[in-house]
Design a protein around this motif. Structure first.
Motif, mmCIF file in Angstrom:
data_model
loop_
_atom_site.group_PDB
_atom_site.id
_atom_site.type_symbol
_atom_site.label_atom_id
_atom_site.label_comp_id
_atom_site.label_asym_id
_atom_site.label_seq_id
_atom_site.Cartn_x
_atom_site.Cartn_y
_atom_site.Cartn_z
ATOM 1 N N VAL A 14 30.366 48.078 35.258
ATOM 2 C CA VAL A 14 30.521 47.170 36.394
ATOM 3 C C VAL A 14 30.940 45.776 35.914
ATOM 4 C CG1 VAL A 14 28.059 46.554 36.548
ATOM 5 C CG2 VAL A 14 29.515 46.355 38.567
ATOM 6 N N ASP A 15 30.407 45.334 34.777
ATOM 7 C CA ASP A 15 30.800 44.017 34.255
ATOM 8 C C ASP A 15 32.250 44.017 33.781
ATOM 9 O OD1 ASP A 15 28.405 42.892 34.876
ATOM 10 O OD2 ASP A 15 27.550 43.107 32.857
ATOM 11 N N ASN A 16 32.696 45.143 33.198
ATOM 12 C CA ASN A 16 34.098 45.252 32.805
ATOM 13 C C ASN A 16 35.012 45.013 33.999
ATOM 14 O OD1 ASN A 16 35.363 46.261 30.095
ATOM 15 N ND2 ASN A 16 33.283 47.102 30.126
ATOM 16 N N VAL A 17 34.676 45.655 35.113
ATOM 17 C CA VAL A 17 35.536 45.553 36.291
ATOM 18 C C VAL A 17 35.384 44.183 36.952
ATOM 19 C CG1 VAL A 17 36.080 46.581 38.534
ATOM 20 C CG2 VAL A 17 35.433 48.044 36.611
ATOM 21 N N ALA A 18 34.150 43.649 36.934
ATOM 22 C CA ALA A 18 33.880 42.365 37.596
ATOM 23 C C ALA A 18 34.576 41.204 36.882
ATOM 24 C CB ALA A 18 32.375 42.119 37.670
ATOM 25 N N THR A 19 34.947 41.412 35.619
ATOM 26 C CA THR A 19 35.629 40.356 34.855
ATOM 27 C C THR A 19 36.828 39.798 35.618
ATOM 28 O OG1 THR A 19 35.086 41.602 32.885
ATOM 29 C CG2 THR A 19 36.704 39.867 32.625
ATOM 30 N N VAL A 20 37.589 40.703 36.241
ATOM 31 C CA VAL A 20 38.826 40.276 36.893
ATOM 32 C C VAL A 20 38.555 39.366 38.101
ATOM 33 C CG1 VAL A 20 40.918 41.078 38.048
ATOM 34 C CG2 VAL A 20 40.087 42.262 36.013
ATOM 35 N N PRO A 21 37.734 39.807 39.072
ATOM 36 C CA PRO A 21 37.448 38.882 40.179
ATOM 37 C C PRO A 21 36.776 37.584 39.721
ATOM 38 C CG PRO A 21 36.268 40.995 40.445
ATOM 39 C CD PRO A 21 37.215 41.153 39.326
ATOM 40 N N ARG A 22 35.966 37.657 38.653
ATOM 41 C CA ARG A 22 35.352 36.440 38.114
ATOM 42 C C ARG A 22 36.429 35.462 37.673
ATOM 43 N NH1 ARG A 22 31.163 33.719 38.465
ATOM 44 N NH2 ARG A 22 30.416 33.493 36.334
ATOM 45 N N LEU A 23 37.433 35.991 36.953
ATOM 46 C CA LEU A 23 38.532 35.140 36.479
ATOM 47 C C LEU A 23 39.272 34.503 37.649
ATOM 48 C CD1 LEU A 23 40.099 37.228 33.576
ATOM 49 C CD2 LEU A 23 38.928 35.018 33.400
ATOM 50 N N LEU A 24 39.268 35.212 38.771
ATOM 51 C CA LEU A 24 39.982 34.708 39.935
ATOM 52 C C LEU A 24 39.113 33.772 40.771
ATOM 53 C CD1 LEU A 24 41.897 37.904 41.089
ATOM 54 C CD2 LEU A 24 42.710 36.023 39.674
ATOM 55 N N GLY A 25 37.891 33.500 40.273
ATOM 56 C CA GLY A 25 37.072 32.484 40.929
ATOM 57 C C GLY A 25 35.971 33.006 41.841
ATOM 58 N N ALA A 26 35.764 34.329 41.845
ATOM 59 C CA ALA A 26 34.682 34.857 42.678
ATOM 60 C C ALA A 26 33.332 34.512 42.040
ATOM 61 C CB ALA A 26 34.814 36.366 42.815
ATOM 62 N N THR A 27 32.294 34.433 42.866
ATOM 63 C CA THR A 27 30.946 34.238 42.313
ATOM 64 C C THR A 27 30.507 35.532 41.644
ATOM 65 O OG1 THR A 27 29.800 35.074 44.270
ATOM 66 C CG2 THR A 27 30.361 32.715 44.261
ATOM 67 N N ARG A 28 29.463 35.458 40.831
ATOM 68 C CA ARG A 28 28.951 36.655 40.137
ATOM 69 C C ARG A 28 28.640 37.778 41.123
ATOM 70 N NH1 ARG A 28 26.963 36.878 34.863
ATOM 71 N NH2 ARG A 28 25.674 38.642 35.493
#
Ligand SMILES: Nc1ncnc2c1ncn2[C@@H]1O[C@H](COP(=O)(O)OP(=O)(O)O)[C@@H](O)[C@H]1O
Ligand SMILES: [Mg+2]
Length: 361
Positions: free
Chosen positions: A94-108
């Protein structure tokens, strides 16, 4: 739309990887670049997201030269999937996939929610999300790679041999999965493979590249199989080109016979060798030969759903030399012999080649 406009890539050592490539990938369609190793597929793909810049010509995304765009901004709209998924080994799925939206400015929290949604979309439930990449099978890792590429919901997806490292069974599954996803998402996809079967299965259009990085043929897979541009393309397609083409012929109109189909216990005509016994619900019980022995009917085909290739396969594998046509619920509609199929296929091919001549395709 992605446009290659007379693109050349000459590496500093003088290798010409791509030479005079011009082609268009319409928005919402899947184009496959296929060809032998070293023919410039990866180089071509990477010129779209500026991991490589052309030495001549232009690559346009929706009419804009990608070289006029900042690579970081450009890549936000372009997902990228590679052979071994390229996952971070020390982060959970899940963290691997969440990396992308995080980079785009989404909250954790938002990023995690998005990640779980796209994982679900590629067939991985919450139980897989907590694991580390090494705890997944090769096929599941590739799904995570696809999920990560989709996490930013980019309009464009680049896939470089995405399924080449997994075994053939899983590979087929992943191909079907991609087609299903694409039917919903309608991304603009460029996929690279060296496998012509994969190209024909997946591509709305297939671009065959030859060594030296020139385009040998570009068009829908049916055209490729019907009228390959030259001997190189024909050789690359292999000797079973004619059989592959049958995957594009629908089986709706095959002439079916019903007289060899008899209800179990019903009156069987004395003449003729093979009879297909069916139960009260018209489901096949098996073929009865002249000695009275019952042989399993095997896999049938569903007219309207399966192509002629499936019917031919069923006829060739059937002990009686007949393919059994069934409705989607498995009830027998009739049978067709190998000889009848051969005749129909000849007619279909003849009709198709007149079509091709007429349209000049
Ligand atoms: N960075 C590089 N420097 C020099 N030559 C390269 C480089 N990358 C690829 N090549 C060469 O360019 C040609 C095309 O490579 P590539 O695009 O990777 O082909 P494919 O993906 O079709 O196997 C090959 O001859 C390869 O050796
Ligand atoms: Mg490559």
């Amino acid at each position: 739309m992605i446009t290659f406009d007379n693109v050349e890539k000459r590496y500093p050592d003088g290798t010409v990887a791509v030479d005079g490539l011009s082609l268009e990938v319409p928005t919402g369609t899947l184009t496959v670049l296929v060809g032998p190793s070293g023919c410039g597929k990866t180089t071509s793909l990477r010129m779209i997201n500026r991991m490589v810049d052309p030495t001549a010509g232009r690559v346009l995304l929706d009419g804009k030269d990608v070289r006029e765009q900042d690579p970081q901004t450009l890549r936000r709209g372009i997902g990228y999937v590679i052979q071994h998924a390229g996952l971070f080994p020390h982060r959970t799925v899940v963290d691997n996939v969440a990396t992308v939206p995080r980079l785009l400015g989404a909250t954790r929290r938002q990023a995690r929610t998005t990640a779980l949604e796209v994982l679900e979309r590629v067939g991985l439930g919450a139980e897989h999300a907590r694991r580390y990449p090494a705890q997944l099978s090769g096929g599941q890792q590739q799904r995570v790679g696809v999920a990560r590429a989709l996490a930013a919901d980019p309009p464009v997806l680049l896939m470089d041999e995405p399924f080449s490292a997994v075994d053939p069974v899983v590979r087929k599954e992943l191909q079907q999965e991609l087609l299903r996803l694409q039917s919903v998402l309608a991304k603009t996809i460029v996929l690279v493979t060296h496998d012509i079967d994969e190209a024909i299965t997946l591509g709305d259009r297939v671009a065959v590249l030859r060594p030296g990085g020139t385009l040998a043929h570009y068009g829908p897979p049916e055209d490729l199989l019907t009228a390959p541009a030259d001997d190189f393309v024909a050789d690359f397609l292999g000797t079973d080109r004619g059989v592959r083409l049958l995957s594009f012929f629908p089986s709706d109109d095959l002439p079916l016979r019903t007289e060899p189909v008899v209800a179990d216990g019903g009156h069987a005509p004395s003449s003729g060798s093979w009879l297909l016994l069916v139960d009260a619900d018209r489901r096949p019980l098996g073929w009865r030969d002249i000695t009275g022995a019952l042989v399993p009917a095997g896999r049938g085909f569903v007219p309207g759903r399966d192509p002629v290739r499936v019917a031919l396969d069923a006829a060739v594998l059937s002990p009686s030399g007949h393919a059994v046509a069934v409705d989607p619920d498995g009830r027998v509609l009739g049978v067709i012999s190998q000889e009848q199929l051969a005749g129909t296929i000849r007619a279909l091919h003849a009709a198709r080649s007149t079509d091709t001549e007429r349209t000049g395709a």
